[in-house]
Design a protein around this motif. Structure first.
Motif, PDB file in Angstrom:
ATOM      1  N   PHE A   1      -4.278  -0.869   2.473  1.00  0.00           N
ATOM      2  CA  PHE A   1      -4.301  -0.811   3.828  1.00  0.00           C
ATOM      3  C   PHE A   1      -5.582  -1.567   4.555  1.00  0.00           C
ATOM      4  O   PHE A   1      -5.391  -1.757   5.734  1.00  0.00           O
ATOM      5  CB  PHE A   1      -4.491   0.791   4.045  1.00  0.00           C
ATOM      6  CG  PHE A   1      -3.114   1.388   3.570  1.00  0.00           C
ATOM      7  CD1 PHE A   1      -1.907   0.908   3.601  1.00  0.00           C
ATOM      8  CD2 PHE A   1      -3.325   2.819   3.213  1.00  0.00           C
ATOM      9  CE1 PHE A   1      -0.885   1.468   3.098  1.00  0.00           C
ATOM     10  CE2 PHE A   1      -1.919   3.434   2.708  1.00  0.00           C
ATOM     11  CZ  PHE A   1      -0.752   2.873   2.718  1.00  0.00           C
ATOM     12  N   ASN A   2      -6.758  -1.379   4.186  1.00  0.00           N
ATOM     13  CA  ASN A   2      -7.781  -1.982   4.651  1.00  0.00           C
ATOM     14  C   ASN A   2      -7.716  -3.598   4.826  1.00  0.00           C
ATOM     15  O   ASN A   2      -8.197  -3.903   5.645  1.00  0.00           O
ATOM     16  CB  ASN A   2      -9.263  -1.671   3.769  1.00  0.00           C
ATOM     17  CG  ASN A   2      -9.203  -0.133   4.206  1.00  0.00           C
ATOM     18  OD1 ASN A   2      -9.701   0.225   5.214  1.00  0.00           O
ATOM     19  ND2 ASN A   2     -10.012   0.594   3.238  1.00  0.00           N
ATOM     20  N   ARG A   3      -7.167  -4.093   3.836  1.00  0.00           N
ATOM     21  CA  ARG A   3      -6.651  -5.697   4.036  1.00  0.00           C
ATOM     22  C   ARG A   3      -5.867  -6.032   5.068  1.00  0.00           C
ATOM     23  O   ARG A   3      -6.333  -6.844   5.892  1.00  0.00           O
ATOM     24  CB  ARG A   3      -6.196  -6.002   2.504  1.00  0.00           C
ATOM     25  CG  ARG A   3      -7.248  -6.094   1.175  1.00  0.00           C
ATOM     26  CD  ARG A   3      -6.222  -6.844   0.438  1.00  0.00           C
ATOM     27  NE  ARG A   3      -7.105  -7.021  -0.983  1.00  0.00           N
ATOM     28  CZ  ARG A   3      -6.869  -7.352  -2.079  1.00  0.00           C
ATOM     29  NH1 ARG A   3      -5.543  -8.176  -2.008  1.00  0.00           N
ATOM     30  NH2 ARG A   3      -7.508  -7.833  -3.315  1.00  0.00           N
ATOM     31  N   ALA A   4      -5.028  -5.064   5.375  1.00  0.00           N
ATOM     32  CA  ALA A   4      -3.885  -5.268   6.416  1.00  0.00           C
ATOM     33  C   ALA A   4      -4.734  -5.278   7.659  1.00  0.00           C
ATOM     34  O   ALA A   4      -4.531  -6.050   8.449  1.00  0.00           O
ATOM     35  CB  ALA A   4      -2.940  -4.139   6.415  1.00  0.00           C
ATOM     36  N   LEU A   5      -5.640  -4.194   7.865  1.00  0.00           N
ATOM     37  CA  LEU A   5      -6.342  -3.912   9.003  1.00  0.00           C
ATOM     38  C   LEU A   5      -7.454  -5.236   9.235  1.00  0.00           C
ATOM     39  O   LEU A   5      -7.339  -5.756  10.340  1.00  0.00           O
ATOM     40  CB  LEU A   5      -7.449  -2.796   8.887  1.00  0.00           C
ATOM     41  CG  LEU A   5      -6.438  -1.566   8.921  1.00  0.00           C
ATOM     42  CD1 LEU A   5      -7.420  -0.447   9.117  1.00  0.00           C
ATOM     43  CD2 LEU A   5      -5.718  -1.306  10.403  1.00  0.00           C
TER      44      LEU A   5
ATOM     45  N   PHE B   1      -4.492  -6.355  11.518  1.00  0.00           N
ATOM     46  CA  PHE B   1      -4.048  -5.308  12.495  1.00  0.00           C
ATOM     47  C   PHE B   1      -5.195  -4.447  13.206  1.00  0.00           C
ATOM     48  O   PHE B   1      -4.931  -4.178  14.327  1.00  0.00           O
ATOM     49  CB  PHE B   1      -3.260  -4.234  11.672  1.00  0.00           C
ATOM     50  CG  PHE B   1      -1.838  -4.903  11.212  1.00  0.00           C
ATOM     51  CD1 PHE B   1      -1.249  -5.455  11.869  1.00  0.00           C
ATOM     52  CD2 PHE B   1      -1.627  -4.215  10.009  1.00  0.00           C
ATOM     53  CE1 PHE B   1      -0.068  -6.234  11.266  1.00  0.00           C
ATOM     54  CE2 PHE B   1      -0.234  -4.707   9.534  1.00  0.00           C
ATOM     55  CZ  PHE B   1       0.452  -5.662  10.153  1.00  0.00           C
ATOM     56  N   GLU B   2      -6.613  -4.697  12.618  1.00  0.00           N
ATOM     57  CA  GLU B   2      -7.681  -4.075  13.396  1.00  0.00           C
ATOM     58  C   GLU B   2      -7.862  -4.922  14.796  1.00  0.00           C
ATOM     59  O   GLU B   2      -8.077  -4.078  15.785  1.00  0.00           O
ATOM     60  CB  GLU B   2      -8.578  -4.279  12.836  1.00  0.00           C
ATOM     61  CG  GLU B   2      -9.810  -3.242  13.009  1.00  0.00           C
ATOM     62  CD  GLU B   2      -9.689  -1.943  13.096  1.00  0.00           C
ATOM     63  OE1 GLU B   2      -9.424  -1.254  14.281  1.00  0.00           O
ATOM     64  OE2 GLU B   2      -9.648  -1.132  12.122  1.00  0.00           O
ATOM     65  N   LYS B   3      -7.605  -6.267  14.627  1.00  0.00           N
ATOM     66  CA  LYS B   3      -7.719  -6.852  16.061  1.00  0.00           C
ATOM     67  C   LYS B   3      -6.718  -6.798  16.904  1.00  0.00           C
ATOM     68  O   LYS B   3      -6.872  -6.618  18.111  1.00  0.00           O
ATOM     69  CB  LYS B   3      -7.940  -8.466  15.457  1.00  0.00           C
ATOM     70  CG  LYS B   3      -8.936  -8.898  14.551  1.00  0.00           C
ATOM     71  CD  LYS B   3      -8.828 -10.449  14.744  1.00  0.00           C
ATOM     72  CE  LYS B   3      -8.931 -10.646  13.192  1.00  0.00           C
ATOM     73  NZ  LYS B   3      -8.397 -10.477  12.257  1.00  0.00           N
ATOM     74  N   ASP B   4      -5.354  -6.368  16.285  1.00  0.00           N
ATOM     75  CA  ASP B   4      -4.309  -6.486  17.244  1.00  0.00           C
ATOM     76  C   ASP B   4      -4.288  -5.084  18.090  1.00  0.00           C
ATOM     77  O   ASP B   4      -3.743  -5.016  19.206  1.00  0.00           O
ATOM     78  CB  ASP B   4      -2.919  -6.511  16.407  1.00  0.00           C
ATOM     79  CG  ASP B   4      -2.873  -8.089  15.944  1.00  0.00           C
ATOM     80  OD1 ASP B   4      -3.624  -8.842  16.460  1.00  0.00           O
ATOM     81  OD2 ASP B   4      -1.760  -8.282  15.163  1.00  0.00           O
TER      82      ASP B   4
ATOM     83  N   GLY C   1       0.874  -1.045  -0.087  1.00  0.00           N
ATOM     84  CA  GLY C   1       0.041   0.092   0.070  1.00  0.00           C
ATOM     85  C   GLY C   1       0.905   1.206   0.166  1.00  0.00           C
ATOM     86  O   GLY C   1       0.352   2.179  -0.659  1.00  0.00           O
ATOM     87  N   GLN C   2       1.864   1.261   0.764  1.00  0.00           N
ATOM     88  CA  GLN C   2       2.685   2.354   0.749  1.00  0.00           C
ATOM     89  C   GLN C   2       3.401   2.595  -0.712  1.00  0.00           C
ATOM     90  O   GLN C   2       3.699   3.705  -0.973  1.00  0.00           O
ATOM     91  CB  GLN C   2       3.900   2.325   1.767  1.00  0.00           C
ATOM     92  CG  GLN C   2       3.537   2.323   3.249  1.00  0.00           C
ATOM     93  CD  GLN C   2       4.761   2.186   3.953  1.00  0.00           C
ATOM     94  OE1 GLN C   2       5.695   1.170   3.856  1.00  0.00           O
ATOM     95  NE2 GLN C   2       4.972   3.123   5.092  1.00  0.00           N
TER      96      GLN C   2
END
Length: 219
Positions: free
Chosen positions: A109-113, A117-120, A93-94
């Motif tokens: 970015f949203n896939r990563a979340l 990462f959204e859970k973490d 994404g960067q």
């Protein structure tokens, strides 16, 4: 023994990168990649590729980022390692963000979340929030940008990361500057400067001083 040596190379690269000795950090990262390839250690290859991409990003050499991030993602998928996959999504994404491909960057970015990462709710989550804030700003969606930066700030505070917190506060200050809300811009810039003083971030302090001069000039 081989795998231990590889991760020692990567640890050395991390330490050097923290000191902004990026060429030396790149050298050790490439050693880790070469050694991982020799013994066919996919996890080592993934981490080395991601580290190389991160260093190239910091050096401003964006052209090769996609190659290393994509290689890391391929191995991460084979390993079924959700952390490595999420981190690969973020760094890809960067890469797209550097070339102003906002839709592709936002999607990654949203896939990563959503994957990890959204859970973490860790520092990786915070940096993704920051970059989503940047995407919103590029689209002129300043209210959304403020929301993303505030989410990043709350996580940095929770995780006691003063360096990340200073950066997010500085980003928020810049948004309020763009909105011509000078009291808010100055307030958050001061908070960022104070944190950078505490962490002896000389480069960050210099940037804060430059920001102050712009704010007082236009206020």
């Amino acid at each position: 023994e081989d795998s231990l040596r590889i991760f020692k190379y990567l640890e050395k690269a991390d330490l050097l990168a923290e000191k902004s000795q990026l060429d030396s950090a790149l050298f050790y990262s490439k050693l880790a990649l070469e050694e991982s390839g020799r013994i066919k250690l996919l996890r080592g290859e993934s981490y080395a590729n991601l580290k190389i991409a991160d260093i190239l990003y910091r050096k401003g050499e964006q052209e090769l980022l996609g190659k290393y991030d994509s290689a890391a993602l391929r191995n991460a998928v084979i390993l079924k390692d959700t952390f490595l996959i999420a981190l690969s999504y973020y760094q890809l994404g960067q890469y797209f963000l550097e070339f102003k491909k906002l839709n592709e960057a936002e999607q990654l970015f949203n896939r990563a979340l959503s994957l990890k990462f959204e859970k973490d709710k860790n520092e990786y989550t915070a940096v993704v929030y920051n970059d989503l804030g940047y995407v919103a700003g590029e689209r002129g969606l300043y209210d959304q940008q403020v929301e993303w930066y505030l989410k990043a700030i709350r996580l940095h505070e929770k995780n006691n990361n003063n360096t990340g917190l200073a950066q997010s506060l500085s980003n928020l200050s810049a948004t309020y500057f763009d909105l011509n809300k000078m009291p808010e811009a100055i307030r958050y810039a001061k908070q960022a400067f104070e944190l950078r003083q505490k962490t002896a971030d000389l480069g960050g302090m210099a940037l804060s001083c430059n920001n102050f001069s712009q704010m007082y000039l236009f206020s």
